[in-house]
Design a protein around this motif. Structure first.
Motif, PDB file in Angstrom:
ATOM      1  N   LEU A  92       3.795   6.266   6.394  1.00 15.41           N
ATOM      2  CA  LEU A  92       3.835   6.177   4.922  1.00 15.41           C
ATOM      3  C   LEU A  92       5.308   6.157   4.501  1.00 15.41           C
ATOM      4  CD1 LEU A  92       0.848   8.310   3.616  1.00 15.41           C
ATOM      5  CD2 LEU A  92       0.977   5.885   4.219  1.00 15.41           C
ATOM      6  N   HIS A  93       5.890   4.963   4.651  1.00  8.06           N
ATOM      7  CA  HIS A  93       7.336   4.823   4.417  1.00  8.06           C
ATOM      8  C   HIS A  93       7.745   5.290   3.011  1.00  8.06           C
ATOM      9  CE1 HIS A  93       7.483   2.093   7.921  1.00  8.06           C
ATOM     10  NE2 HIS A  93       6.503   1.400   7.392  1.00  8.06           N
ATOM     11  N   ASP A  94       7.248   4.568   2.018  1.00  4.88           N
ATOM     12  CA  ASP A  94       7.799   4.726   0.667  1.00  4.88           C
ATOM     13  C   ASP A  94       7.507   6.087   0.021  1.00  4.88           C
ATOM     14  OD1 ASP A  94       8.879   2.195   0.929  1.00  4.88           O
ATOM     15  OD2 ASP A  94       7.227   1.202  -0.101  1.00  4.88           O
ATOM     16  N   PRO A  95       6.372   6.722   0.309  1.00  4.66           N
ATOM     17  CA  PRO A  95       6.161   8.058  -0.285  1.00  4.66           C
ATOM     18  C   PRO A  95       7.216   9.076   0.144  1.00  4.66           C
ATOM     19  CG  PRO A  95       4.063   7.150   0.429  1.00  4.66           C
ATOM     20  CD  PRO A  95       5.141   6.235   0.961  1.00  4.66           C
TER      21      PRO A  95
ATOM     22  N   PRO B  99      14.451   2.865  -5.133  1.00  4.48           N
ATOM     23  CA  PRO B  99      14.046   1.547  -4.630  1.00  4.48           C
ATOM     24  C   PRO B  99      13.139   1.690  -3.405  1.00  4.48           C
ATOM     25  CG  PRO B  99      16.455   1.732  -4.852  1.00  4.48           C
ATOM     26  CD  PRO B  99      15.875   3.118  -4.906  1.00  4.48           C
ATOM     27  N   LEU B 100      12.010   0.974  -3.450  1.00  3.13           N
ATOM     28  CA  LEU B 100      11.026   1.019  -2.361  1.00  3.13           C
ATOM     29  C   LEU B 100      10.845  -0.355  -1.719  1.00  3.13           C
ATOM     30  CD1 LEU B 100       8.242   3.069  -4.253  1.00  3.13           C
ATOM     31  CD2 LEU B 100      10.208   3.959  -2.946  1.00  3.13           C
ATOM     32  N   GLY B 101      11.669  -1.313  -2.117  1.00  9.69           N
ATOM     33  CA  GLY B 101      11.550  -2.668  -1.591  1.00  9.69           C
ATOM     34  C   GLY B 101      12.936  -3.246  -1.363  1.00  9.69           C
TER      35      GLY B 101
ATOM     36  N   ALA C 217      16.455  -5.099  12.537  1.00 12.37           N
ATOM     37  CA  ALA C 217      16.485  -4.833  11.090  1.00 12.37           C
ATOM     38  C   ALA C 217      15.140  -4.379  10.557  1.00 12.37           C
ATOM     39  CB  ALA C 217      16.943  -6.081  10.335  1.00 12.37           C
ATOM     40  N   GLU C 218      15.249  -3.494   9.580  1.00 13.63           N
ATOM     41  CA  GLU C 218      14.077  -3.032   8.828  1.00 13.63           C
ATOM     42  C   GLU C 218      13.824  -4.017   7.683  1.00 13.63           C
ATOM     43  OE1 GLU C 218      12.127  -1.453   5.486  1.00 13.63           O
ATOM     44  OE2 GLU C 218      14.302  -1.729   5.535  1.00 13.63           O
ATOM     45  N   PHE C 219      12.561  -4.155   7.272  1.00 21.88           N
ATOM     46  CA  PHE C 219      12.150  -5.203   6.333  1.00 21.88           C
ATOM     47  C   PHE C 219      12.940  -5.194   5.014  1.00 21.88           C
ATOM     48  CE2 PHE C 219       9.429  -6.652   2.820  1.00 21.88           C
ATOM     49  CZ  PHE C 219       9.169  -7.950   3.222  1.00 21.88           C
ATOM     50  N   ASN C 220      13.008  -4.063   4.325  1.00 21.32           N
ATOM     51  CA  ASN C 220      13.603  -4.048   2.975  1.00 21.32           C
ATOM     52  C   ASN C 220      15.062  -4.492   3.003  1.00 21.32           C
ATOM     53  OD1 ASN C 220      11.238  -3.138   1.838  1.00 21.32           O
ATOM     54  ND2 ASN C 220      11.870  -0.985   1.782  1.00 21.32           N
ATOM     55  N   ILE C 221      15.780  -4.087   4.033  1.00 23.08           N
ATOM     56  CA  ILE C 221      17.197  -4.447   4.113  1.00 23.08           C
ATOM     57  C   ILE C 221      17.337  -5.897   4.586  1.00 23.08           C
ATOM     58  CG2 ILE C 221      19.447  -3.821   5.089  1.00 23.08           C
ATOM     59  CD1 ILE C 221      18.249  -1.612   3.312  1.00 23.08           C
TER      60      ILE C 221
ATOM     61  N   GLY D 195      14.532  -1.656  14.356  1.00 23.60           N
ATOM     62  CA  GLY D 195      14.014  -2.632  13.398  1.00 23.60           C
ATOM     63  C   GLY D 195      12.515  -2.754  13.437  1.00 23.60           C
ATOM     64  N   ASN D 196      11.949  -3.327  12.346  1.00 17.68           N
ATOM     65  CA  ASN D 196      10.516  -3.630  12.375  1.00 17.68           C
ATOM     66  C   ASN D 196      10.215  -5.092  12.065  1.00 17.68           C
ATOM     67  OD1 ASN D 196      11.043  -3.456   9.623  1.00 17.68           O
ATOM     68  ND2 ASN D 196       9.445  -1.967   9.173  1.00 17.68           N
ATOM     69  N   ILE D 197      11.103  -5.759  11.323  1.00 14.53           N
ATOM     70  CA  ILE D 197      10.841  -7.180  11.027  1.00 14.53           C
ATOM     71  C   ILE D 197      11.606  -8.082  11.999  1.00 14.53           C
ATOM     72  CG2 ILE D 197      12.645  -7.376   9.250  1.00 14.53           C
ATOM     73  CD1 ILE D 197       9.195  -9.054   9.032  1.00 14.53           C
TER      74      ILE D 197
ATOM     75  N   VAL E 193       1.347  -7.620   7.259  1.00 17.07           N
ATOM     76  CA  VAL E 193       1.177  -6.161   7.235  1.00 17.07           C
ATOM     77  C   VAL E 193       0.266  -5.737   6.072  1.00 17.07           C
ATOM     78  CG1 VAL E 193       2.362  -3.930   7.076  1.00 17.07           C
ATOM     79  CG2 VAL E 193       3.508  -5.878   8.184  1.00 17.07           C
ATOM     80  N   HIS E 194       0.549  -6.270   4.884  1.00 15.96           N
ATOM     81  CA  HIS E 194      -0.070  -5.740   3.658  1.00 15.96           C
ATOM     82  C   HIS E 194      -1.267  -6.546   3.157  1.00 15.96           C
ATOM     83  CE1 HIS E 194       3.236  -2.841   3.158  1.00 15.96           C
ATOM     84  NE2 HIS E 194       3.999  -3.807   3.648  1.00 15.96           N
ATOM     85  N   GLY E 195      -1.545  -7.705   3.781  1.00 13.74           N
ATOM     86  CA  GLY E 195      -2.628  -8.559   3.313  1.00 13.74           C
ATOM     87  C   GLY E 195      -2.139  -9.548   2.268  1.00 13.74           C
TER      88      GLY E 195
ATOM     89  N   GLY F  73       8.991  -9.013  -2.486  1.00 11.87           N
ATOM     90  CA  GLY F  73       9.232  -8.401  -1.179  1.00 11.87           C
ATOM     91  C   GLY F  73       8.016  -8.573  -0.296  1.00 11.87           C
ATOM     92  N   ASN F  74       7.192  -7.521  -0.223  1.00 11.46           N
ATOM     93  CA  ASN F  74       5.999  -7.603   0.628  1.00 11.46           C
ATOM     94  C   ASN F  74       5.170  -8.845   0.313  1.00 11.46           C
ATOM     95  OD1 ASN F  74       6.335  -5.199   2.135  1.00 11.46           O
ATOM     96  ND2 ASN F  74       5.559  -3.973   0.432  1.00 11.46           N
ATOM     97  N   VAL F  75       5.057  -9.138  -0.975  1.00  5.14           N
ATOM     98  CA  VAL F  75       4.401 -10.355  -1.461  1.00  5.14           C
ATOM     99  C   VAL F  75       5.250 -10.880  -2.618  1.00  5.14           C
ATOM    100  CG1 VAL F  75       2.013  -9.860  -0.719  1.00  5.14           C
ATOM    101  CG2 VAL F  75       2.851  -8.876  -2.854  1.00  5.14           C
TER     102      VAL F  75
ATOM    103  N   GLN G 183       0.817  -1.205   0.000  1.00  3.67           N
ATOM    104  CA  GLN G 183       0.000   0.000   0.000  1.00  3.67           C
ATOM    105  C   GLN G 183       0.854   1.260   0.000  1.00  3.67           C
ATOM    106  OE1 GLN G 183      -0.452  -2.558   2.183  1.00  3.67           O
ATOM    107  NE2 GLN G 183      -2.562  -3.272   2.007  1.00  3.67           N
ATOM    108  N   ASP G 184       1.923   1.293   0.798  1.00  7.18           N
ATOM    109  CA  ASP G 184       2.713   2.527   0.852  1.00  7.18           C
ATOM    110  C   ASP G 184       3.522   2.715  -0.427  1.00  7.18           C
ATOM    111  OD1 ASP G 184       4.297   0.327   1.854  1.00  7.18           O
ATOM    112  OD2 ASP G 184       5.762   1.771   2.589  1.00  7.18           O
ATOM    113  N   ASP G 185       3.957   1.607  -1.043  1.00  8.07           N
ATOM    114  CA  ASP G 185       4.577   1.705  -2.377  1.00  8.07           C
ATOM    115  C   ASP G 185       3.590   2.310  -3.365  1.00  8.07           C
ATOM    116  OD1 ASP G 185       5.458  -0.923  -0.969  1.00  8.07           O
ATOM    117  OD2 ASP G 185       7.067  -0.642  -2.434  1.00  8.07           O
ATOM    118  N   ALA G 186       2.341   1.837  -3.282  1.00 11.27           N
ATOM    119  CA  ALA G 186       1.312   2.299  -4.224  1.00 11.27           C
ATOM    120  C   ALA G 186       1.125   3.806  -4.108  1.00 11.27           C
ATOM    121  CB  ALA G 186       0.000   1.574  -3.951  1.00 11.27           C
TER     122      ALA G 186
END
Ligand code: BDR
Ligand code: CA
Length: 313
Positions: free
Chosen positions: A242-245, A126-128, A167-171, A161-163, A83-85, A40-42, A14-17
């Motif tokens: 809203l991370h990626d925006p 890069p957003l993922g 660590a943060e998810f993307n990394i 971290g969040n995951i 997180v994203h469904g 990534g997310n999915v 969603q935040d990438d979108a």
């Protein structure tokens, strides 16, 4: 000034979108040369669909969308459906896209674009996980010197971290890829959790999207409603980051953000801290600075920009 040429590398999400919408709503400042999907997310099959769903929602079916890596460089894929469904874009009911994926691999598109466009004119966003970017650098090391800038969402220092606790998810998903990108020598701007956790939705901010009364405004509100349940539960925060925006907002209005030009290294070895961004925020080493690491944002200014731009779609 001509618009900045960018490639968005993404795993919507969603935040990438919302980041993609922000870029497509800003043609005076940003020209989207293409969108490259990554796992990534999915999984990749879904991110490649989701990227096109978002382009069609924005009224831009002409955008070139390529599929890239379906797994990290050396590890099994870790996804974030919690997180994203299950679709990655849960929230609004949107039609399946009719625009086709481009033939060819995302990595080849990145390499070819950087070799074809004048050196120093293309920004990578890069957003993922950084798999596609690292594979492109590995395949064509000459492109590193041709990149204008890499502006990415990933990592954390104060927020850790969040995951995992570190660590943060993307990394975390592809730390070997992140290591290669952080070492590539191209100018790098990083939007870590430290800043994205300050770009929080609130009910009035989401209502502003709903108030447009447009399909895009309704979709953004519905995505945010879905996405924020996770962060509200986890952090007891008023809404979702809203991370990626933040990546696209930096290109549009860098004055909204502040940070430090510092050294950032990626941990790939330790089981406990794999994917950690070891950021020398306090300058306690003599390691050479390789990244503009952002720490703060004017959240009201960020949401004013986002709202004004999304209203155009
Ligand atoms: C990052 O991970 C994904 O879940 C989001 O889309 C964002 O890119 C935040 O850690
Ligand atoms: Ca993302």
């Amino acid at each position: 000034m001509p618009p900045a040429k960018i490639i968005i590398d993404t795993d919507p999400g969603q935040d990438d979108a919302i980041a993609i919408l922000l870029a497509l709503a800003s043609p005076d400042e940003i020209e989207v040369l293409g969108i490259t999907a990554v796992a990534g997310n999915v999984p990749l099959a879904l991110t490649a669909i989701n990227a096109r769903t978002v382009c069609e929602l924005a009224g831009h079916p002409e955008i070139k969308v390529f599929a890239g890596a379906d797994a990290p460089m050396t590890r099994p894929l870790r996804t974030a459906e919690h997180v994203h469904g299950d679709s990655g874009l849960n929230g609004p009911a949107l039609p399946a896209p009719t625009m086709a994926l481009q033939p060819g691999h995302a990595v080849d598109f990145i390499v070819d674009t950087l070799r074809t466009e004048p050196a120093g004119t293309v920004t990578l966003c890069p957003l993922g996980p950084l798999t596609n970017i690292a594979l492109a650098l590995d395949k064509a090391p000459d492109i590193a010197a041709r990149i204008k800038e890499i502006v990415l969402m990933g990592g954390a220092y104060f927020e850790v971290g969040n995951i995992t606790p570190a660590a943060e998810f993307n990394i975390y998903v592809d730390p070997e890829a992140a290591k290669a990108v952080f070492a590539c020598g191209a100018p790098l701007t990083v939007m870590p959790l430290d800043v994205t956790h300050k770009a929080l939705t609130t009910e009035p901010r989401v209502q502003a999207f709903r108030d447009f009364g447009t399909p895009v405004g309704d979709a953004v509100a519905a995505w945010t409603d879905f996405f924020q349940r996770f962060d509200k539960d986890k952090y007891a925060s008023p809404g979702a980051p809203l991370h990626d925006p933040c990546v696209i907002a930096w290109l549009l209005k860098p004055e909204l953000f502040s940070g430090r030009h510092i050294n950032v290294e990626i941990e790939t070895q330790s089981d406990l801290t794999r994917g950690m961004t070891v950021a020398d925020w306090w300058g306690v080493t003599d390691r050479v600075a390789n990244a503009m690491f952002i720490g703060d944002v004017d959240a009201d200014g960020f949401f004013a920009l986002l709202t004004e731009r999304i209203a155009r779609l």
